[in-house]
Design a protein around this motif. Structure first.
Motif, short mmCIF file in Angstrom:
data_model
loop_
_atom_site.label_atom_id
_atom_site.label_comp_id
_atom_site.label_asym_id
_atom_site.label_seq_id
_atom_site.Cartn_x
_atom_site.Cartn_y
_atom_site.Cartn_z
N ARG A 57 4.53 -1.17 -5.25
CA ARG A 57 5.83 -0.80 -4.73
C ARG A 57 5.68 0.51 -3.96
N GLN A 58 6.48 0.65 -2.90
CA GLN A 58 6.43 1.85 -2.07
C GLN A 58 7.81 2.47 -2.02
N ASP A 59 7.89 3.72 -2.46
CA ASP A 59 9.16 4.44 -2.50
C ASP A 59 9.01 5.74 -1.74
N GLN A 118 14.78 -0.45 -9.26
CA GLN A 118 13.78 -1.35 -8.69
C GLN A 118 14.00 -1.61 -7.20
N SER A 175 13.23 -1.05 -3.71
CA SER A 175 11.96 -0.57 -3.18
C SER A 175 11.45 -1.56 -2.14
N TYR A 233 8.19 -3.91 -1.67
CA TYR A 233 7.11 -4.48 -2.49
C TYR A 233 6.04 -5.08 -1.59
N ARG A 293 11.54 -6.22 1.26
CA ARG A 293 12.47 -5.10 1.09
C ARG A 293 13.57 -5.55 0.16
#
Lengths: 114, 112
Positions: free
Chosen positions: B36-38, B85, B87, B89, B108
């Protein structure tokens, strides 16, 4: 715990300039280091992978170097173009531990101005 | 070759709903990964599968389950979605563990 840092967070250069992006890591016991490019709203594209036994890798206008003892890698981009504008990420795999845990830096956002 | 494909591209869920993110690769790779990228946190590993039939937790596995359906496919399931959650992915694959990783285009996800 391995930590990967990329400085600066953002960089703006004029077209045609040669530039260097920096990546540092805290634990020198790495298996390999990988450089990625990410365009806005897109996935990551692998640019170069350097094994721990290697000092550098080249692909076209890109050259990546690795100095394990100092915990540093650099990505050199020659004759930059507006199409090089993107976020560049480096990531390392450690020896030992989980085979899945690729540790990423937060990236350098590059803008190349025409 | 399509490389790594992910479906869906976008998804909006309400808190408590469930969904499965699908990933497939056509490179005959053994290892597959979910990240996951936040903003401000970078990319973090959720789960990975070193080979068909095996899965292992990454850095942030809570609230997720995975299935390595076969060598090509690796799915990520949210059983009861939470706003935390929300985020982007990413699925990735590599020929072997600690090998060069190839990423999909991402999903997304927004949880309201």
């Amino acid at each position: 715990k391995q930590e990967v840092t990329q400085i600066p967070a953002a960089l703006s250069v004029p077209e045609g300039e040669n530039l260097v992006l920096n990546c540092s890591f805290t634990d020198s016991a790495i298996y390999n280091l990988q450089w990625f490019r990410q365009d806005p709203g897109k996935g990551l594209t692998s640019l170069l992978l350097i094994q721990s036994s290697q000092r550098e890798q080249t692909s076209g206008r890109l050259n990546a170097s690795l100095d394990k003892s100092s915990g540093r890698s650099t990505l050199y981009i020659a004759a930059s173009q507006p199409g090089d504008s993107a976020t560049y990420l480096c990531a390392v795999f450690n020896y030992g531990g989980s085979q899945g845990n690729l540790i990423f830096g937060k990236g350098t956002k590059l803008s190349v101005k025409p | 070759n399509a490389g790594v494909t992910q479906t869906p591209k976008f998804q909006v869920l309400k808190t408590g709903q469930s969904m499965t993110l699908q990933c497939a690769q056509d490179m005959n790779h053994n290892s597959m990964y979910w990240y996951r990228q936040d903003p401000g946190m970078g990319l973090r590993l959720i789960y990975y599968s070193a080979s068909e039939g095996t899965t292992d937790k990454g850095e942030v596995p809570n609230g997720y389950n995975v299935s390595r359906l076969n060598k090509r496919e690796f799915s990520l399931r949210l059983e009861s979605a939470a706003p935390s959650q929300t985020s982007v992915y990413f699925c990735a694959s590599s020929e072997v563990g600690r090998g060069e990783q190839y990423f999909g285009p991402g999903t997304r996800l927004t949880v309201t």
